[in-house]
Motif scaffolding. Structure first.
Motif, PDB file in Angstrom:
ATOM      1  N   ARG A  88       0.820  -1.077  -0.069  1.00 35.02           N
ATOM      2  CA  ARG A  88       0.084  -0.018  -0.089  1.00 35.02           C
ATOM      3  C   ARG A  88       0.791   1.243   0.145  1.00 35.02           C
ATOM      4  NH1 ARG A  88      -4.540   1.284   4.599  1.00 35.02           N
ATOM      5  NH2 ARG A  88      -5.480   3.457   3.506  1.00 35.02           N
ATOM      6  N   GLY A  89       0.417   2.102  -1.013  1.00 31.37           N
ATOM      7  CA  GLY A  89       1.253   3.366  -0.925  1.00 31.37           C
ATOM      8  C   GLY A  89       2.447   3.210  -1.917  1.00 31.37           C
ATOM      9  N   ALA A  90       2.738   2.320  -2.729  1.00 26.09           N
ATOM     10  CA  ALA A  90       4.170   2.110  -3.156  1.00 26.09           C
ATOM     11  C   ALA A  90       4.180   3.165  -4.405  1.00 26.09           C
ATOM     12  CB  ALA A  90       4.155   0.532  -3.702  1.00 26.09           C
ATOM     13  N   PHE A  91       2.920   3.415  -4.887  1.00 34.17           N
ATOM     14  CA  PHE A  91       2.765   4.409  -6.168  1.00 34.17           C
ATOM     15  C   PHE A  91       1.459   5.092  -6.008  1.00 34.17           C
ATOM     16  CE2 PHE A  91       2.176  -0.027  -7.421  1.00 34.17           C
ATOM     17  CZ  PHE A  91       1.044   0.074  -8.121  1.00 34.17           C
ATOM     18  N   THR A  92       1.237   6.075  -6.896  1.00 33.05           N
ATOM     19  CA  THR A  92       0.202   6.678  -6.950  1.00 33.05           C
ATOM     20  C   THR A  92      -0.951   5.552  -7.234  1.00 33.05           C
ATOM     21  OG1 THR A  92       1.177   8.802  -7.688  1.00 33.05           O
ATOM     22  CG2 THR A  92      -1.238   8.561  -7.980  1.00 33.05           C
ATOM     23  N   ASP A  93      -2.232   5.809  -6.710  1.00 39.54           N
ATOM     24  CA  ASP A  93      -3.405   4.723  -6.627  1.00 39.54           C
ATOM     25  C   ASP A  93      -3.038   3.297  -6.187  1.00 39.54           C
ATOM     26  OD1 ASP A  93      -4.719   7.006  -7.903  1.00 39.54           O
ATOM     27  OD2 ASP A  93      -4.044   6.129  -9.919  1.00 39.54           O
ATOM     28  N   ALA A  94      -1.915   2.997  -5.403  1.00 35.20           N
ATOM     29  CA  ALA A  94      -1.665   2.022  -4.681  1.00 35.20           C
ATOM     30  C   ALA A  94      -2.398   1.997  -3.331  1.00 35.20           C
ATOM     31  CB  ALA A  94      -0.262   1.592  -4.567  1.00 35.20           C
ATOM     32  N   ARG A  95      -3.589   1.939  -3.445  1.00 38.07           N
ATOM     33  CA  ARG A  95      -4.351   2.288  -2.078  1.00 38.07           C
ATOM     34  C   ARG A  95      -4.498   0.932  -1.288  1.00 38.07           C
ATOM     35  NH1 ARG A  95      -7.324   4.930  -5.985  1.00 38.07           N
ATOM     36  NH2 ARG A  95      -7.587   7.241  -5.936  1.00 38.07           N
ATOM     37  N   ASP A  96      -4.236  -0.251  -1.986  1.00 34.51           N
ATOM     38  CA  ASP A  96      -4.516  -1.513  -1.270  1.00 34.51           C
ATOM     39  C   ASP A  96      -3.197  -2.409  -1.514  1.00 34.51           C
ATOM     40  OD1 ASP A  96      -7.192  -1.169   0.197  1.00 34.51           O
ATOM     41  OD2 ASP A  96      -7.753  -1.058  -1.985  1.00 34.51           O
ATOM     42  N   GLU A  97      -2.677  -3.299  -0.807  1.00 34.84           N
ATOM     43  CA  GLU A  97      -1.966  -4.181  -1.057  1.00 34.84           C
ATOM     44  C   GLU A  97      -2.229  -5.232  -2.116  1.00 34.84           C
ATOM     45  OE1 GLU A  97       0.835  -7.656   1.100  1.00 34.84           O
ATOM     46  OE2 GLU A  97       0.039  -6.123   2.290  1.00 34.84           O
ATOM     47  N   SER A  98      -1.390  -5.691  -2.970  1.00 32.72           N
ATOM     48  CA  SER A  98      -1.631  -6.578  -4.159  1.00 32.72           C
ATOM     49  C   SER A  98      -0.544  -7.744  -3.977  1.00 32.72           C
ATOM     50  CB  SER A  98      -1.687  -5.879  -5.527  1.00 32.72           C
ATOM     51  OG  SER A  98      -1.860  -6.973  -6.270  1.00 32.72           O
ATOM     52  N   GLN A  99      -0.821  -8.838  -4.018  1.00 28.54           N
ATOM     53  CA  GLN A  99       0.033  -9.816  -3.820  1.00 28.54           C
ATOM     54  C   GLN A  99       0.900 -10.268  -5.335  1.00 28.54           C
ATOM     55  OE1 GLN A  99      -1.380 -13.522  -2.133  1.00 28.54           O
ATOM     56  NE2 GLN A  99      -2.984 -13.931  -3.890  1.00 28.54           N
ATOM     57  N   GLY A 100       0.131  -9.884  -6.505  1.00 30.34           N
ATOM     58  CA  GLY A 100       0.664 -10.066  -7.654  1.00 30.34           C
ATOM     59  C   GLY A 100       0.532 -11.499  -8.241  1.00 30.34           C
ATOM     60  N   TYR A 101       0.631 -11.844  -9.486  1.00 27.34           N
ATOM     61  CA  TYR A 101       0.474 -13.248  -9.944  1.00 27.34           C
ATOM     62  C   TYR A 101       1.447 -14.088  -9.417  1.00 27.34           C
ATOM     63  CZ  TYR A 101      -2.666 -11.401 -13.765  1.00 27.34           C
ATOM     64  OH  TYR A 101      -3.494 -10.901 -14.687  1.00 27.34           O
ATOM     65  N   PHE A 102       2.517 -13.802  -9.044  1.00 24.08           N
ATOM     66  CA  PHE A 102       3.344 -14.868  -8.895  1.00 24.08           C
ATOM     67  C   PHE A 102       3.017 -15.458  -7.422  1.00 24.08           C
ATOM     68  CE2 PHE A 102       5.854 -14.617 -12.490  1.00 24.08           C
ATOM     69  CZ  PHE A 102       7.031 -15.332 -12.318  1.00 24.08           C
ATOM     70  N   ARG A 103       2.619 -14.647  -6.421  1.00 21.94           N
ATOM     71  CA  ARG A 103       2.250 -15.293  -5.305  1.00 21.94           C
ATOM     72  C   ARG A 103       0.937 -15.853  -5.469  1.00 21.94           C
ATOM     73  NH1 ARG A 103       2.994 -10.291  -1.150  1.00 21.94           N
ATOM     74  NH2 ARG A 103       2.089 -11.321   0.156  1.00 21.94           N
ATOM     75  N   SER A 104       0.000 -15.515  -6.371  1.00 22.32           N
ATOM     76  CA  SER A 104      -1.209 -16.250  -6.425  1.00 22.32           C
ATOM     77  C   SER A 104      -1.016 -17.410  -6.932  1.00 22.32           C
ATOM     78  CB  SER A 104      -1.975 -15.132  -7.490  1.00 22.32           C
ATOM     79  OG  SER A 104      -2.244 -13.793  -7.075  1.00 22.32           O
ATOM     80  N   ALA A 105       0.120 -17.765  -7.594  1.00 22.30           N
ATOM     81  CA  ALA A 105       0.295 -19.299  -8.083  1.00 22.30           C
ATOM     82  C   ALA A 105       1.396 -19.766  -6.982  1.00 22.30           C
ATOM     83  CB  ALA A 105       0.924 -18.897  -9.209  1.00 22.30           C
ATOM     84  N   ASN A 106       1.339 -19.498  -5.989  1.00 26.96           N
ATOM     85  CA  ASN A 106       2.125 -20.240  -4.945  1.00 26.96           C
ATOM     86  C   ASN A 106       1.417 -21.516  -4.844  1.00 26.96           C
ATOM     87  OD1 ASN A 106       4.386 -20.633  -3.260  1.00 26.96           O
ATOM     88  ND2 ASN A 106       3.152 -19.875  -1.478  1.00 26.96           N
ATOM     89  N   GLY A 107       2.392 -22.561  -4.879  1.00 22.89           N
ATOM     90  CA  GLY A 107       1.876 -23.961  -4.645  1.00 22.89           C
ATOM     91  C   GLY A 107       1.256 -24.548  -5.876  1.00 22.89           C
TER      92      GLY A 107
END
Length: 316
Positions: free
Chosen positions: A133-152
């Motif tokens: 959150r807050g990493a860049f403009t409009d990054a209002r929430d945390e995102s885990q991204g595709y790679f972490r979504s594919a974990n396991g």
């Protein structure tokens, strides 16, 4: 393809299908699996097309080239090695990626697909690896991204040749360390996944042109599978025809039960620049337009008929 992809796999065809439905010599009975209708056109039954070839899951396996692909899949699937699948557009690269997952050590894990051509270059790192959150403009929430979504499970990167050049060293690091660092975070997360990538581009030529990193290419291509275009395995076409008729019958509530020999000849003579995807679309259209539960030449897309008009004439 627009047809639902089977969970366990299948692909492509048998010379015996072609031999069984070859047009008989003049004055003989119709070939095995074929009948003559009242108009004099030789018809081939859907049941014959579907059952005249071996199946593994929902698809058909017989041609030597596809058996080579299958052998590679069976050899690679038990391991989490990164795999690069190459072939022209429409050859069915995702159909090969899926059994690498479903026949592998974590078949119940997620299979996450990302087409790299859909990445927004300014946000590509965040899309792949996530952000805080807050990493860049409009990054209002945390995102885990595709790679972490594919974990396991498996991360499938389609059209890997479209991956932005500046992101490629970060992908290489992730592949080698099995971890990702979200944008704006100092923390790295371990990811336990298999990476499968696909491309219809010549990555070696892109490396020479400075458009693709050589170290990433060498890492990705250590285990490679090539899918030949459909025009180089025409013996597969009749079984594909049966497979797609069966699928679109189910999808559209139709009951197409036969196709004319002349229509099969047209489909087998066409070059299929769009490969299996184009054939799937052609059969989808033919099933929709068909009447009396049969497909004839006039039901086929005009492109294929026009290119083969001199070779195939269907009885009126």
């Amino acid at each position: 393809m627009s047809v639902p992809i089977p969970t366990r796999w299948s692909i492509f065809c048998s010379k015996s299908v072609v031999q069984h439905i070859d047009t008989p010599a003049s004055g003989t009975q119709p070939a095995k699996g074929a009948t003559a209708n009242g108009d004099g056109a030789e018809m081939v039954s859907l049941a014959h097309l579907v059952h005249s070839a071996d199946r593994l899951g929902g698809m058909v396996v017989r041609s030597a080239q596809v058996r080579k692909v299958l052998k590679s899949v069976s050899q690679l699937s038990p391991y989490k090695a990164t795999v690069l699948i190459s072939g022209e557009s429409g050859t069915g690269k995702e159909l090969v990626a899926r059994p690498l997952h479903t026949l592998g050590p974590v078949p119940n894990g997620p299979f996450v697909t990302l087409n790299c051509s859909n990445l927004v270059e300014s946000l590509a790192e965040s899309q792949l690896f996530g952000h805080v959150r807050g990493a860049f403009t409009d990054a209002r929430d945390e995102s885990q991204g595709y790679f972490r979504s594919a974990n396991g499970g498996t991360q499938f990167l389609d059209e890997i040749g479209e991956l932005p050049l500046k992101l490629q060293p970060k992908l290489l690091r992730s592949v080698e360390t099995h971890e990702v660092q979200p944008v704006g975070s100092s923390h790295c997360y371990k990811v336990n996944l298999r990476l499968v990538a696909a491309t219809n581009r010549d990555l070696r030529a892109m490396v020479r042109a400075g458009q693709f990193r050589d170290d990433l290419y060498f890492r990705m291509s250590a285990a490679a599978i090539f899918i030949p275009p459909l025009r180089e395995r025409r013996e597969a076409i009749p079984a594909f025809i049966g497979y797609f008729i069966e699928q679109y019958n189910r999808l559209f509530g139709k009951n197409v039960s036969e196709i004319s020999r002349a229509a099969i000849d047209v489909l087998c003579a066409y070059q299929w620049p769009g490969n299996v995807r184009e054939l799937s679309n052609a059969i989808e259209s033919a099933v929709i337009l068909s009447e009396n539960n049969r497909i004839v030449v006039s039901d086929l897309p005009e492109t294929g008929r026009r290119r083969n008009r001199r070779r195939v004439v269907e009885p009126a």
